[in-house]
Design an enzyme around this catalytic site. Sequence first.
Site, short mmCIF file in Angstrom:
data_model
loop_
_atom_site.label_atom_id
_atom_site.label_comp_id
_atom_site.label_asym_id
_atom_site.label_seq_id
_atom_site.Cartn_x
_atom_site.Cartn_y
_atom_site.Cartn_z
N HIS A 207 19.54 24.56 -29.48
CA HIS A 207 20.01 24.44 -28.10
C HIS A 207 20.62 25.72 -27.56
O HIS A 207 20.92 25.81 -26.38
CB HIS A 207 21.06 23.32 -27.99
CG HIS A 207 22.39 23.70 -28.61
ND1 HIS A 207 22.60 23.63 -29.97
CD2 HIS A 207 23.55 24.16 -28.06
CE1 HIS A 207 23.84 24.03 -30.23
NE2 HIS A 207 24.44 24.37 -29.10
C1 UD1 Z 1 27.68 24.81 -24.58
C2 UD1 Z 1 28.28 26.07 -25.19
C3 UD1 Z 1 27.65 26.33 -26.56
C4 UD1 Z 1 27.77 25.10 -27.45
C5 UD1 Z 1 27.23 23.87 -26.74
C6 UD1 Z 1 27.55 22.65 -27.57
C7 UD1 Z 1 29.01 27.77 -23.58
C8 UD1 Z 1 28.71 29.09 -22.98
N1 UD1 Z 1 28.05 27.24 -24.36
O1 UD1 Z 1 26.30 25.06 -24.37
O2 UD1 Z 1 28.33 27.39 -27.20
O3 UD1 Z 1 27.05 25.33 -28.63
O4 UD1 Z 1 27.87 23.71 -25.45
O5 UD1 Z 1 26.64 21.61 -27.37
O6 UD1 Z 1 30.07 27.23 -23.36
N2 UD1 Z 1 23.73 19.51 -19.55
C9 UD1 Z 1 23.51 18.17 -19.38
N3 UD1 Z 1 24.54 17.32 -19.65
C10 UD1 Z 1 25.73 17.75 -20.07
C11 UD1 Z 1 25.96 19.11 -20.23
C12 UD1 Z 1 24.95 19.99 -19.98
O7 UD1 Z 1 22.43 17.74 -18.99
O8 UD1 Z 1 26.62 16.90 -20.30
C13 UD1 Z 1 22.63 20.47 -19.29
C14 UD1 Z 1 22.69 21.06 -17.89
O9 UD1 Z 1 21.41 21.25 -17.44
C15 UD1 Z 1 23.31 22.41 -18.15
C16 UD1 Z 1 22.81 22.77 -19.53
O10 UD1 Z 1 22.73 21.54 -20.23
O11 UD1 Z 1 22.92 23.36 -17.19
C17 UD1 Z 1 23.73 23.72 -20.28
O12 UD1 Z 1 25.06 23.22 -20.32
P1 UD1 Z 1 26.30 24.24 -20.57
O13 UD1 Z 1 27.56 23.47 -20.61
O14 UD1 Z 1 26.22 25.38 -19.61
O15 UD1 Z 1 26.00 24.86 -21.98
P2 UD1 Z 1 25.45 24.22 -23.32
O16 UD1 Z 1 24.04 24.66 -23.50
O17 UD1 Z 1 25.77 22.78 -23.38
N1 UDP Z 2 25.85 16.45 -33.35
C1 UDP Z 2 25.74 15.09 -33.08
N2 UDP Z 2 24.54 14.61 -32.63
C2 UDP Z 2 23.45 15.39 -32.45
C3 UDP Z 2 23.58 16.79 -32.74
C4 UDP Z 2 24.79 17.28 -33.18
O1 UDP Z 2 26.70 14.33 -33.26
O2 UDP Z 2 22.41 14.88 -32.05
C5 UDP Z 2 27.16 16.98 -33.81
C6 UDP Z 2 27.13 17.64 -35.17
O3 UDP Z 2 27.41 16.68 -36.18
C7 UDP Z 2 28.20 18.71 -35.07
C8 UDP Z 2 28.26 19.03 -33.59
O4 UDP Z 2 27.53 18.01 -32.92
O5 UDP Z 2 29.47 18.22 -35.46
C9 UDP Z 2 27.66 20.37 -33.30
O6 UDP Z 2 27.64 20.57 -31.93
P1 UDP Z 2 26.60 21.51 -31.19
O7 UDP Z 2 25.46 21.78 -32.07
O8 UDP Z 2 26.35 20.89 -29.86
O9 UDP Z 2 27.47 22.81 -30.90
P2 UDP Z 2 27.83 24.11 -31.75
O10 UDP Z 2 28.44 23.69 -33.04
O11 UDP Z 2 26.59 24.91 -31.91
O12 UDP Z 2 28.78 24.83 -30.85
#
Ligand code: UD1
Ligand code: UDP
Length: 366
Positions: A207
């Site tokens: 992601h």
């Molecule tokens: C964010 C974090 C990343 C983390 C991830 C955990 C930053 C810069 N990035 O990335 O480090 O690993 O969260 O999962 O803070 N969206 C939805 N529903 C939601 C949230 C997001 O559909 O509830 C979609 C939207 O299209 C949005 C895109 O995901 O534009 C990205 O969301 P964003 O919060 O900007 O960053 P993540 O990729 O979730």
């Molecule tokens: N996770 C979850 N369901 C999923 C994928 C990930 O519960 O389908 C949990 C996973 O166990 C871990 C956390 O989400 O604890 C990791 O989050 P993510 O990969 O979104 O963010 P990152 O750690 O890269 O910031």
Amino acid sequence: MSNGIALVLGTRPEIIKLAPVIQACERRSVPHTLIHTGQHYSETLDSVFFDQLGLPDPDYNLGVGSADHGKQTGEMLIGVERILQECDPETVLVQGDTNSVLAGALAASKLDVRLGHVEAGLRSGDREMPEETNRTLADHAADRCFAPTEQSRDNLLAEGIPEERIEVTGNTVVDALERHKELARERTTALADLGLDEDDYAVMTLHRAENVDDPERFRALLFGASRAGDSHGLPVVYPIHPRARERIEEFDITVPEPIRLVEPREYLEFIRLEDAASIILTDSGGVQEEACILGTPCVTLRDNTERPETISAGANVLAGPDPATIIHRVEEMIDTDGDWENPFGDGTAGEQILQAVTRAPEEVPQ
Ligand code: UD1
Ligand code: UDP
């Protein structure tokens, strides 16, 4: 502590990794306020985790949602500042490296409220990643850096952060896993729900912006993962983050078999999937840690990692987007025995952090 602790969180990993601190506050009746920025808002990334981890609803939800970095972080900063002025906590805690962390850290430090950074000192050395900027700035703003390992402590010292500000506590990811691992084995039907057999599938998460926002790189990663799965006769189950789902549609990518896209899993279901998998392919930080703790071999689909402890332990290897390298790395890791040391502590990080935060003022290093 009169006004206690404010915990700022906004995304899936922060909810999971702050849960042990919130639960420690509950156990010891430490007053606490939960401030949700609303960075994550889809049920599958947000409310399911509050429910499954038994967390109270946030006291505040800023509902900031998705936007470009500046707008998202700026709106969170304005919102968190307003709430901190209202609830006047003694300490603010942030966890990890998201935009919510940067906003919480800036708001606290501008108001001169004591700031603790949970999971401090991680460094990938890759300044192009937004997470690297966020975590570095949060560490330097923090009064207390809760480093998960000695290596993360050394990273902080190397940047000139005084020793008195740093405490090595382990990572709260261990506390959360210890608490839920058996429950996940006993109570979930995670494998049956997806028609999977134990030790006969791969699980993948991808992601990160640097992987999925670039169509050529995303295609190459999917191709490499599919060929690796194929060569071991394994389905590759991919619970897909909404960001990656949107990119697949936008770039009109056909996902190759045997990759199977499924909805993001709830926490217990996901840790059960990780635990019973033959191998994990990921670009997630938390998933690299969990694979290492659970004893499942991991191939990280990135060029670098801020979790080098997993590599030294023998639990994880890096593979960038080159399909041949991905296939090779999976080959190398798939039969490893999982018998390595967990470098992330003994599952008491949440308690240790709370103890440090609630220490009498005269005991706290300035
Ligand atoms: C964010 C974090 C990343 C983390 C991830 C955990 C930053 C810069 N990035 O990335 O480090 O690993 O969260 O999962 O803070 N969206 C939805 N529903 C939601 C949230 C997001 O559909 O509830 C979609 C939207 O299209 C949005 C895109 O995901 O534009 C990205 O969301 P964003 O919060 O900007 O960053 P993540 O990729 O979730
Ligand atoms: N996770 C979850 N369901 C999923 C994928 C990930 O519960 O389908 C949990 C996973 O166990 C871990 C956390 O989400 O604890 C990791 O989050 P993510 O990969 O979104 O963010 P990152 O750690 O890269 O910031």
